[in-house]
Motif scaffolding. Structure first.
Motif, mmCIF file in Angstrom:
data_model
loop_
_atom_site.group_PDB
_atom_site.id
_atom_site.type_symbol
_atom_site.label_atom_id
_atom_site.label_comp_id
_atom_site.label_asym_id
_atom_site.label_seq_id
_atom_site.Cartn_x
_atom_site.Cartn_y
_atom_site.Cartn_z
ATOM 1 N N TYR A 97 -84.854 -10.935 -24.146
ATOM 2 C CA TYR A 97 -84.882 -10.092 -25.342
ATOM 3 C C TYR A 97 -83.997 -8.879 -25.089
ATOM 4 C CZ TYR A 97 -89.152 -12.829 -25.793
ATOM 5 O OH TYR A 97 -90.048 -13.867 -25.834
ATOM 6 N N HIS A 98 -83.281 -8.435 -26.132
ATOM 7 C CA HIS A 98 -82.476 -7.223 -25.981
ATOM 8 C C HIS A 98 -83.373 -6.070 -25.559
ATOM 9 C CE1 HIS A 98 -78.598 -8.596 -27.228
ATOM 10 N NE2 HIS A 98 -79.071 -9.075 -28.365
ATOM 11 N N HIS A 99 -82.811 -5.213 -24.748
ATOM 12 C CA HIS A 99 -83.527 -4.046 -24.243
ATOM 13 C C HIS A 99 -82.508 -2.920 -24.106
ATOM 14 C CE1 HIS A 99 -85.493 -1.467 -21.272
ATOM 15 N NE2 HIS A 99 -86.617 -1.994 -21.679
ATOM 16 N N PRO A 100 -82.903 -1.665 -24.313
ATOM 17 C CA PRO A 100 -81.938 -0.563 -24.195
ATOM 18 C C PRO A 100 -81.228 -0.521 -22.837
ATOM 19 C CG PRO A 100 -83.960 0.226 -25.183
ATOM 20 C CD PRO A 100 -84.214 -1.191 -24.755
ATOM 21 N N ALA A 101 -81.877 -1.025 -21.792
ATOM 22 C CA ALA A 101 -81.260 -1.016 -20.461
ATOM 23 C C ALA A 101 -80.560 -2.334 -20.136
ATOM 24 C CB ALA A 101 -82.329 -0.717 -19.406
ATOM 25 N N GLY A 102 -80.493 -3.264 -21.082
ATOM 26 C CA GLY A 102 -79.843 -4.551 -20.824
ATOM 27 C C GLY A 102 -80.600 -5.696 -21.467
ATOM 28 N N LEU A 103 -81.361 -6.410 -20.627
ATOM 29 C CA LEU A 103 -82.073 -7.589 -21.112
ATOM 30 C C LEU A 103 -83.448 -7.657 -20.466
ATOM 31 C CD1 LEU A 103 -81.231 -9.981 -22.980
ATOM 32 C CD2 LEU A 103 -80.772 -11.279 -20.918
ATOM 33 N N GLU A 104 -84.469 -7.874 -21.278
ATOM 34 C CA GLU A 104 -85.843 -8.035 -20.796
ATOM 35 C C GLU A 104 -86.098 -9.529 -20.627
ATOM 36 O OE1 GLU A 104 -90.309 -7.626 -22.633
ATOM 37 O OE2 GLU A 104 -88.782 -6.214 -23.336
ATOM 38 N N LEU A 105 -86.450 -9.933 -19.416
ATOM 39 C CA LEU A 105 -86.678 -11.341 -19.123
ATOM 40 C C LEU A 105 -88.148 -11.608 -18.840
ATOM 41 C CD1 LEU A 105 -83.693 -11.858 -16.657
ATOM 42 C CD2 LEU A 105 -83.772 -12.470 -19.083
ATOM 43 N N THR A 106 -88.712 -12.585 -19.532
ATOM 44 C CA THR A 106 -90.059 -13.052 -19.225
ATOM 45 C C THR A 106 -89.922 -14.464 -18.671
ATOM 46 O OG1 THR A 106 -90.428 -13.961 -21.446
ATOM 47 C CG2 THR A 106 -91.106 -11.672 -21.065
ATOM 48 N N ALA A 107 -90.900 -14.884 -17.878
ATOM 49 C CA ALA A 107 -90.835 -16.228 -17.292
ATOM 50 C C ALA A 107 -92.244 -16.747 -17.056
ATOM 51 C CB ALA A 107 -90.054 -16.192 -15.975
ATOM 52 N N HIS A 108 -92.370 -18.052 -17.134
ATOM 53 C CA HIS A 108 -93.633 -18.692 -16.774
ATOM 54 C C HIS A 108 -93.343 -20.106 -16.278
ATOM 55 C CE1 HIS A 108 -93.025 -19.372 -21.120
ATOM 56 N NE2 HIS A 108 -93.463 -20.604 -20.858
#
Length: 168
Positions: A97-108
């Motif tokens: 997901y877009h994030h002000p600092a780059g990219l937010e990554l979730t994982a499972h």
């Protein structure tokens, strides 16, 4: 002489258009609010993360997976787990997901939807910690710096706080 279109060409066009229709319906009718999950934030763009993860055998995820609002990256790596008593095929599923600092990554880590569709939909054996552990390992192998956030931390405000601290 009139140009003739082969049956196989028509089938290809039909299947391509059907796929586009399904993907469009997925976006319109099957988009869900983003769940609160632990995440890793990297200072990279989606195509940069896709390149890094692609080099580690991650591939675009199945077109029929649920989409979450704001999702800009959806990759998975299928793994064979020989010692599991019920299911052999699993996947590490990464979303971005877009994030002000780059990219937010979730994982499972979860059952593979192709081999175990019912177990996958029922979320049998889902393991967020294992997914994040495997994602961390890939990022570290590729010298990618990241910041970790818990599932309920306010990611945007923490980035804003850091920015204001840097200005002071």
């Amino acid at each position: 002489m009139p140009h003739r279109v082969s049956k196989s060409k028509l089938v290809d066009v039909f299947l391509r258009d059907l796929r586009r229709l399904i993907i469009s319906a997925r976006g319109r009718f099957f988009t869900r609010p983003k769940p609160a999950e632990a995440a890793l934030v990297v200072g990279l763009e989606p195509d940069e993360v896709e390149s890094i993860l692609g080099g580690e055998h991650f591939a675009p995820n199945w077109d029929m997976s649920f989409e979450y609002f704001g999702e800009v990256l959806n990759l998975r790596r299928v793994e064979y787990v020989a010692d599991h008593p019920d299911y052999r095929w699993w996947q590490v599923h990464v979303r971005g997901y877009h994030h002000p600092a780059g990219l937010e990554l979730t994982a499972h880590f979860e059952t593979d939807p192709s081999e175990s569709p019912d177990a996958h939909v029922d979320r049998v054996g889902i393991d967020i910690d294992r997914g994040l552990e495997e994602l961390r390992a890939v990022l570290e192998e590729n010298d990618v710096e990241y910041e970790e956030f818990g599932p309920y931390e306010t990611r945007v405000s923490s980035v804003r706080e850091e920015a204001s601290e840097n200005r002071a």
